[in-house]
Design an enzyme around this catalytic site. Structure first.
Site, PDB file in Angstrom:
ATOM      1  N   HIS A 175       0.736  -1.159   0.040  1.00  0.00           N
ATOM      2  CA  HIS A 175       0.367   0.136  -0.073  1.00  0.00           C
ATOM      3  C   HIS A 175       0.690   1.576  -0.096  1.00  0.00           C
ATOM      4  CE1 HIS A 175      -3.288  -2.724   0.309  1.00  0.00           C
ATOM      5  NE2 HIS A 175      -3.238  -2.989   2.350  1.00  0.00           N
ATOM      6  N   ASP A 212      -3.311 -10.517  -1.683  1.00  0.00           N
ATOM      7  CA  ASP A 212      -3.595 -10.175  -0.531  1.00  0.00           C
ATOM      8  C   ASP A 212      -5.353  -9.975  -0.884  1.00  0.00           C
ATOM      9  OD1 ASP A 212      -2.226  -8.807   2.108  1.00  0.00           O
ATOM     10  OD2 ASP A 212      -4.428  -7.455   0.989  1.00  0.00           O
ATOM     11  N   ASP A 305      -4.412 -12.152   3.938  1.00  0.00           N
ATOM     12  CA  ASP A 305      -5.539 -12.001   4.784  1.00  0.00           C
ATOM     13  C   ASP A 305      -7.093 -12.122   3.329  1.00  0.00           C
ATOM     14  OD1 ASP A 305      -4.918 -10.357   2.368  1.00  0.00           O
ATOM     15  OD2 ASP A 305      -4.350  -8.703   3.895  1.00  0.00           O
ATOM     16  N   TYR A 345      -4.696 -11.489   8.986  1.00  0.00           N
ATOM     17  CA  TYR A 345      -3.902 -11.457  10.209  1.00  0.00           C
ATOM     18  C   TYR A 345      -5.028 -12.547  10.980  1.00  0.00           C
ATOM     19  CZ  TYR A 345      -3.203  -6.914   7.920  1.00  0.00           C
ATOM     20  OH  TYR A 345      -2.796  -6.565   6.617  1.00  0.00           O
TER      21      TYR A 345
HETATM   22  N1  Q9C Z   1     -12.426   1.131   7.878  1.00  0.00           N
HETATM   23  C1  Q9C Z   1      -2.785  -4.649   3.952  1.00  0.00           C
HETATM   24  O1  Q9C Z   1      -2.704  -5.696   4.917  1.00  0.00           O
HETATM   25  N2  Q9C Z   1      -7.877  -1.752   7.804  1.00  0.00           N
HETATM   26  N3  Q9C Z   1      -2.937  -4.165   5.001  1.00  0.00           N
HETATM   27  C2  Q9C Z   1      -8.215  -0.247   7.754  1.00  0.00           C
HETATM   28  C3  Q9C Z   1     -10.996   0.842   7.520  1.00  0.00           C
HETATM   29  C4  Q9C Z   1      -6.261  -1.162   6.685  1.00  0.00           C
HETATM   30  C5  Q9C Z   1      -4.208  -3.649   5.224  1.00  0.00           C
HETATM   31  C6  Q9C Z   1     -10.015  -0.087   8.382  1.00  0.00           C
HETATM   32  C7  Q9C Z   1      -6.273  -1.928   6.384  1.00  0.00           C
HETATM   33  C8  Q9C Z   1      -4.900  -2.274   5.713  1.00  0.00           C
HETATM   34  C9  Q9C Z   1      -0.727  -5.026   4.246  1.00  0.00           C
HETATM   35 ZN    ZN Z   2      -4.175  -6.764   2.753  1.00  0.00          ZN
END
Ligand code: Q9C
Ligand code: ZN
Length: 663
Positions: A175, A212, A305, A345
């Protein structure tokens, strides 16, 4: 075709192949990449527990899933399955500033650097400048190690020290952007690795596969205009209602300028996507394009995930699905594959899936994927839309009907759901439970506990059995294939005479049959996981081989016949699927669910023996060389077959045309 027809009986117990044990003695010199004919062997594993030395220091429900235990439990599980000791340990290093600046600005680098000496208050403030990010005094050090670990992996693979490998890193990368941290990511490990590999090894084509569950928008931004990097990502999208909520995550973001066609987005508009949806996306989108692209290196943004039990993804893919995804990718780029951890996760789901990936890289046999194989309607819609959007850029898609579906089956539900969330002031059940494990996560824990016991079956010795008629043909087989002919001839005569007295009189035919059954027997008794046999009486041999299989108790056998041959087989009970790739139109037989004749105007060469044997024994994956598009005739033939068969063989579905929903 030559006198001896090639016969291939591919059993459902398709096992895999073995390490040749042959070292790559002439490793390519550092900094120079050459396509050496001998394939490198071995799998690198890169891990350092220093990357567990940072964590979230304050309360933030958005970030509290990204924990050090993600690495610890993955590594523990690898040890548990004795996979660590089978890999080649490669040490981590820090990525240099120069390497980080292959993707990021020096201003951004300085910001990250400055967090090393900050107090909690200051760290919170920097973190707030970004979306879903937290900093810790050790974040900078770990982020540099994550970059360095990824580059160490690329170097190990490109130098020929290993064939493939995995880097277990934190923080993740996909990201992060030129000037921004984002979604737990600080430096874009995989994007940096691709730039590095282009520079250092002069690579012209790199494939990045991002499995992912989130869209790696950071990677997309870096390579949007770059035709030398093909980026593929599937992601939970839900009509832009899911994080990172970007319009440019949709299927119509195909790349820009010279990079048009080199960005492939498969947006999932529903949660609950599972093994068949993922495999369908591979079969109908990624793999055709990737084979046409002919990558020299594959980088996997390896986030888990997208697996079952994950609180972010809410998808259903089981760990063995990642084994299959890995296996398909291993057939490209001469096996040069670097998997780099991103998300994931649910600790158990994450660590089991990591193990499946590493096991597959080590070339262990794959567990079968059980359950109904059929992509859901929403998945098919997404697949159809990506294929349509990419039709102008890829020959493998050129006969596609370019009709984007605007009325997606999930759209109205989605809008209702969005409105509901907007008007609701009550916290959802999930928000209310706070830090305690959700019911879903516990359910997945229990499921995985029993599921993994079921799929990790004892495997037959990884050996290829082979029997050939003429010693002259022995040179066709690679060294690692053993030639074995040890079946009792008398036994065989008795077995055969019960069905065909005439045949017993023909010595040559009998010898052929003996070869085939000897190989088959090794496989059925799990003394070998695959094999190859030459036969002068292919049709007879197939008939007896199948009889032998069913007597043994096999439930399903796939039989692929290449070449024109007459077979009288009873295909009604569904125990056998016969595919005949032939030049002659089979007029008298009509296609049915279990008899599929593919009428292809192409040479089916005996040279196949060589490549099949090589592939089975794992010496090398066949190199297709430059991409030659299939003839329109052949493609249309496949299309016709697909339309005809997709009612029953649901994995063939890649568009909603000719298909009545609700079936
Ligand atoms: N309510 C990776 O899996 N979540 N990053 C935001 C907003 C962020 C994921 C939720 C998820 C980031 C590497
Ligand atoms: Zn992710």
């Amino acid at each position: 075709m030559r006198e001896a027809e090639l016969l291939r009986v591919s059993l459902r117990i398709h096992g895999l192949t073995k390490e040749t044990g042959r070292e790559n003695k002439e490793a390519a010199p550092q900094q120079r990449y050459k396509d050496s004919p001998a394939m490198a062997s071995g799998t690198a594993l890169i891990y350092d527990d220093e990357m567990t030395s940072y964590k979230l220091l304050w309360d933030d429900p958005e970030c509290d899933i990204e924990v050090p235990e993600r690495l610890l439990s993955s590594y523990e599980q690898l040890k548990h399955y004795h996979l660590v000791e089978r890999c080649i340990h490669v040490p981590v290093r820090e990525g240099t500033e120069e390497e980080i600046m292959l993707v990021h600005s020096s201003e951004y680098l300085e910001v990250v650097k400055s967090t090393q000496t900050m107090n909690e208050e200051e760290l919170r403030r920097v973190s707030e400048n970004y979306d879903a990010v937290y900093f810790h005094p050790n974040t900078y050090r770990c982020a540099k190690l994550a970059v360095g670990a990824t580059l160490q992996l690329v170097d190990s693979v490109m130098s020929g020290k290993v064939r493939n490998g995995m880097a277990l890193v934190r923080p993740p990368g996909h990201h992060s952007q030129r000037n921004a941290a984002n979604g737990f990511c600080v430096f874009n490990n995989v994007a940096i690795a691709a730039q590095y590999a282009k520079r250092r090894y002069g690579l012209q084509r790199i494939l990045i596969v991002d499995w992912d569950v989130h869209h790696g928008q950071g990677v997309q931004y870096v390579f949007e205009e770059d035709p030398s990097v093909l980026y593929y990502s599937w992601h939970r999208y839900e009509h832009q209602q899911f994080w990172p909520l970007l319009r440019e995550s949709d299927y119509d973001a195909v790349g820009q300028g010279k990079g048009k066609g080199f960005n492939l987005n498969v947006p999932w508009n529903k949660v609950g996507m599972g093994n068949s949806d993922y495999l369908a996306a591979f079969f109908h989108v990624l793999l055709p394009v990737a084979f046409e692209f002919v990558p020299e290196l594959i980088l996997v943004s390896s986030g888990y995930d997208s697996g079952i039990g994950d609180p972010e993804g809410q998808m259903n893919a089981t760990p063995e699905c990642f084994a299959h995804l890995t296996h398909f990718l291993m057939q490209l780029a001469n096996g040069r594959l670097c998997a780099v951890l991103e998300g994931g996760y649910h600790l158990k789901s994450l660590s089991e899936s990591v193990c499946m990936t590493v096991k597959t890289l080590l070339r262990d046999p794959l567990p079968q994927i059980a359950g109904e194989m059929a992509p859901c309607l929403s998945a098919i819609e997404s697949i159809q839309n990506v294929r349509g959007a990419h039709k102008p850029y890829w020959k493998c898609l050129m006969y596609e009907e370019a009709t984007p579906l605007h009325d997606l089956s999930t759209k109205s539900q989605q809008i209702m759901k969005a409105e509901l969330i907007q008007t609701s002031t009550h916290p959802t059940a999930e928000q209310a439970v706070g830090t305690t494990k959700s019911d879903e996560a516990i359910k997945a824990d229990r499921f995985l506990e029993s599921h993994m016991k079921k799929i990790l079956f004892p495997v037959p010795p990884v050996k290829t059995a082979a029997a050939i008629v003429s010693k002259a043909d022995a040179h066709l087989l690679p060294v690692s294939v053993q030639v074995e002919m040890e079946m009792n001839a008398q036994e065989l005569k008795t077995f055969v005479s019960a069905f065909d007295v005439e045949l017993v009189k023909e010595e040559k035919a009998l010898l052929s049959l003996q070869n085939v059954l000897a190989v088959l027997d090794k496989i059925l008794k799990k003394k070998a996981c695959n094999g190859i046999a030459e036969s002068s009486v292919a049709s007879v041999s197939i008939t007896f081989a199948l009889k032998h299989c069913f007597d043994f108790g096999l439930q399903r056998v796939l039989c692929i016949v290449v070449g024109d041959m007459d077979l009288e087989l009873d295909l009604d009970d569904g125990k056998m699927l016969l595919m005949n790739i032939c030049q002659k139109q089979q007029t008298e037989k009509t296609n049915s669910k279990y008899y599929i004749s593919l009428n292809w105007k192409e040479d089916t060469e005996i040279k196949l023996v060589q490549s099949v044997a090589k592939a089975l024994s794992g010496v090398s994956t066949p190199d297709f060389g430059a991409y030659t598009p299939a003839s329109q005739e052949n493609v249309l033939e496949i299309k016709r077959l697909r339309d005809q068969l997709q009612q029953e063989w649901k994995m063939l579905r890649c568009s909603v045309r000719n298909w009545v929903s609700g079936s």
